[in-house]
Enzyme design. Sequence first.
Site: not given
Ligand code: GLN
Length: 494
Positions: A79, A157, A181
Amino acid sequence: MSKLNTLTLADLRDGLKTKKFSAVEVATAHLDEIERTNPHYNAFITITRDKALEMAKASDAKLAAGNGGLIEGVPVGVKDLFCTKDVLTTAASHILDGFKPQYESTVTTKIWNEGGVMLGKVNLDEFAMGSGNLTSYYGAVKSPWQKDGKALVPGGSSGGSAAAVAADLCPVALGTDTGGSIRQPAAFCGITGIKPTYGRCSRWGIVAFASSLDQAGPIARNVRDCAIMLNVMCGYDPKDSTSANLAVPDFEKALTGDVKGRRIGIPKEYRPDGINPEIAAMWDKGIALLKGAGAEIVDISLPHTGYALATYYIIAPAECSSNLSRYDGVKFGLRVTPENGGLLDMYEATRAAGFGKEVKRRIMIGTYVLSAGYYDAYYKKAQRVRHLIAEDFRKAFEKVDAILTPTAPSAPFGFDYKPSNPVEMYLNDVFTVPTSLAGLPGISIPGGVDKDGLPLGLQLIGKAFDEETVLNIAYGLEQMIGFTAKAQGIVAND
Ligand code: GLN
């Protein structure tokens, strides 16, 4: 034999050890597939072909001498939130233009030390903020799953990580999980991802979003592959003050699949009136399978669940506003210098041009809830509620060994999905955020498909530092579910 780029991590590891194929062959198979299909998926931001082949060659030399690490010669997608020495690291943001770190993150260092081969850096929502991989400066990622001939979003994400594994571009990819995410994109792409306990993996060298929540973990094809990766990734790191100084068990050894007598909690708050009936049916099937295998199903209550989203969307932006203040055009990446402007003008112009809309929204919310007049009303209150949510779990775990819930409230959605306001998108995190606030381990495995044949995820949550139980129950459930649905891949004209 199946194509090398479709094998599991465990099969690759074993085949490399027994010299069924070489690391260079394995790397080449993946790189060729990336070259062929990445222009469609957009899962990789940077492809490190030369580096991959060089690392694979070194792995072959080690394997030939009968040496090598735990995953010697296995390709890995990273990532693009992990700092990788001398390799472009973007966090999918314009503001990190041209940033090549001078150091390597602890987690990626561990992976290379155990023989992992770096294929490149995979796409994500900008600074890991999002649930659809829709906010990347480098463009959206397409999932290999489709509905009516149209590609769906891979979740976020870690959308690039999940799409890359589901599209056979790598057997495993690194993700990070702040509020879901790893688990939500794994669910959206019909694969498996685990967020270990906060403190299990070092955060050193991971671009920070919300430091009290961020945690690294793998996304892979199955539970065993996740267990193998955790063996490589976890461990104490003095460079991260929140790293847990605990021995790391052999997670792969924990996989017996025996769930007999294990107590599984089913939280009633995760079944609201309006729950998607197909999600509820998939969850019920998981419950029935565990029961049939001799697990004890226990109804539990996590009474503060309803406050988790609101709490997360105060704490995470607060920490992000502080963490992202370092991007000012001086030390990293992009610098925009307005004519006749001073230092402040440079800061403003750089941040205005460098951050996307969602990141700016979070910085503004975070700055607001931390400001002198509102700190007590928002931030302090959210911290108190976070404590109550953690207490809910602590009490529940006096009665159960693990908790089973859906991973996401819906099936993966398409690019035509336009939420009427940002909060609608935040609702996607409703089942994953409480675990993050409590710092607990959570895994998502494919639980079944909906009426359109799209994957739905099941989440297992465990006690702090009890990834072994989470992995083992998930492994048992995985065998019983026998998920075989496959993504459609690329369809012409889409
Ligand atoms: N979807 C969540 C957010 O937008 C989680 C993102 C994450 O876990 N990095 O914050």
